[in-house]
Design an enzyme around this catalytic site. Structure first.
Site, PDB file in Angstrom:
ATOM      1  N   SER A  64      33.013  33.815  83.700  1.00 61.46           N
ATOM      2  CA  SER A  64      33.881  34.401  82.660  1.00 61.46           C
ATOM      3  C   SER A  64      35.311  34.627  83.117  1.00 61.46           C
ATOM      4  CB  SER A  64      33.286  35.724  82.167  1.00 61.46           C
ATOM      5  OG  SER A  64      32.148  35.494  81.387  1.00 61.46           O
ATOM      6  N   TYR A 190      32.596  24.972  76.995  1.00 64.85           N
ATOM      7  CA  TYR A 190      32.734  26.316  77.568  1.00 64.85           C
ATOM      8  C   TYR A 190      31.839  26.477  78.797  1.00 64.85           C
ATOM      9  CZ  TYR A 190      31.898  31.284  78.182  1.00 64.85           C
ATOM     10  OH  TYR A 190      31.734  32.539  78.727  1.00 64.85           O
ATOM     11  N   TYR A 242      35.140  44.126  79.636  1.00 65.59           N
ATOM     12  CA  TYR A 242      34.121  44.387  78.611  1.00 65.59           C
ATOM     13  C   TYR A 242      34.136  45.844  78.157  1.00 65.59           C
ATOM     14  CZ  TYR A 242      32.585  39.847  80.329  1.00 65.59           C
ATOM     15  OH  TYR A 242      32.533  38.539  80.717  1.00 65.59           O
TER      16      TYR A 242
END
Length: 403
Positions: A64, A190, A242
């Site tokens: 990520s 992705y 997050y």
């Protein structure tokens, strides 16, 4: 003189090495086999100097942490307005793989999976094939890193086999009219993006490229426009960690992004890029040791974003050569605020001087010094004197202990 910054980084890493909580991610087979004891930290400064400690050259998949860089490429390729039509910028307060959409169907931000898959589809021209978009992503992230990156094919296939949830998210966004192209292509692209191999030193350079307004400090290449970095860093500051983003910004104060392989990246505008790697993750999915390292670095080096230091590159007012005034002494004149990034520039100037010359360190034009700035300059003076060099300090405001 031996630069004290590497020793400082070694000490900080050792102090964080006992943070043994957390677990290696078990849901992706290629990540589950990671050595939980690996731990590396790296810093990249504004002129491209990279300091590393521990397992800083161990390669792992970026995961990520690729999200802010893919977002930067989408912004550069398609423009802010187009990207904002498809992906928002608000914190979600949810886990990274949750269904987090606004009423319009737009993903809340590009740092969660549903937003990152959507962002990937916005990279390059809309007519690009899957292979052409993959090539654009590879070239773009390689430019951020300052070297050619490669895909871990085994990790890609492993994650691709576990991509059902991301596929569901992609179809949901596609149904809302916010995803360009086919959902399967977006998820495949992705997933390949997340499988790029990096190390902590790469992360530090990539972070510093964002922190330097898009110019890679190692290669000198302007990878993306400066306005893109402003946008990306803003979203990282509010969404990059997050549902722990608010706590992170309050305590650490560095725009950051984590990855489930154990990587952690932080970019402090105008000062430093930081990369860390340790595979043990907390319950949110952030590296336990990486988080500890960032907490220590922020506290000890005064790196919280809200400190708002002056630009570090202007720390040198001038250097008077030994023969310029006939006294045989080299004079190093500093100016501005002595925070970590500024002192780092000064330390490397001092370390590069000939060992057999007496010097004067002139602090007349220095306005102030942080705790770490004073500490590092004092240490530099002590080390030069321990090497039997004559060092005088002109310090009218008494910023240092040394005289």
């Amino acid at each position: 003189m031996r630069n004290p910054v590497p020793d400082l980084l070694d000490r900080l890493r050792r102090e964080c090495a006992d943070a043994d909580g957390g677990e290696v991610l078990a849901t992706i087979p290629e990540l589950a086999d990671a050595d939980p004891d690996l731990f590396g930290v790296a810093l990249c400064t504004i002129d491209g100097t990279v300091y590393g400690s521990g397992d800083d050259d161990h390669r792992f998949t970026i995961q990520s942490i690729s999200k802010p860089f893919a977002y930067a490429l989408a912004l550069a390729d398609r423009g802010r307005d187009t990207v904002l039509e498809h992906v928002g910028v608000e914190p979600s307060g949810d886990s990274f793989n949750e269904i987090s959409l606004e009423q319009s169907g737009r993903p809340r931000n590009p740092m969660i999976n549903i937003g990152a898959v959507t962002t990937h589809s916005l990279i390059g021209d809309p007519k690009l094939s899957l292979e052409e978009r993959d090539a654009r992503v590879l070239a773009g992230l390689s430019a951020f890193a300052g070297r050619e990156l490669e895909v871990d094919e085994a990790a890609f296939e492993s994650e691709r086999a576990e991509a059902s949830r991301n596929l569901a998210l992609a179809y949901l966004v596609h149904a809302q009219g916010k995803l360009d192209g086919e959902p399967h292509d977006a998820v495949d692209g992705y997933t390949r993006q997340c499988a790029l191999l990096v190390d902590a030193r790469d992360l530090a350079v990539m972070a510093m490229t964002l922190a330097a307004g898009g110019r890679n400090p190692v290669t000198g290449e302007q990878v993306v426009p400066t306005w893109v970095c402003t946008q990306v860093l803003s979203v990282m500051a509010t969404c990059g960690m997050y549902d722990a983003s608010g706590q992170w910004m309050s305590t650490v104060g560095i725009p950051a992004k984590s990855g489930v392989a154990g990587g952690l990246l932080g970019a402090l505008p105008g000062q430093v890029g930081i990369g860390a790697f340790s595979p043990r993750l907390d319950e949110i999915g952030n590296s336990v040791r990486g988080v500890r390292a960032f907490e220590h670095l922020s506290a000890e080096l005064g790196l919280h974003l809200m400190h708002a230091p002056e630009v570090a590159s202007h720390v040198l007012y001038g250097v008077v050569e030994p023969d310029a005034d006939g006294d045989g002494v080299r004079e190093v004149q500093l100016q501005g605020t002595m925070h970590f990034a500024a002192v780092d520039v000064a330390l490397r100037e001092l370390a590069a001087l000939p060992d057999d010359e007496p010097i004067v360190l002139d602090l007349t034009r220095v306005a102030s010094a942080t705790v770490v700035g004073r500490s590092l300059l004092n240490e530099a003076v002590e080390r030069m004197r321990a090497d039997d060099r004559e060092v005088r300090v002109t310090d009218p405001d008494g910023l240092l202990d040394a005289r």
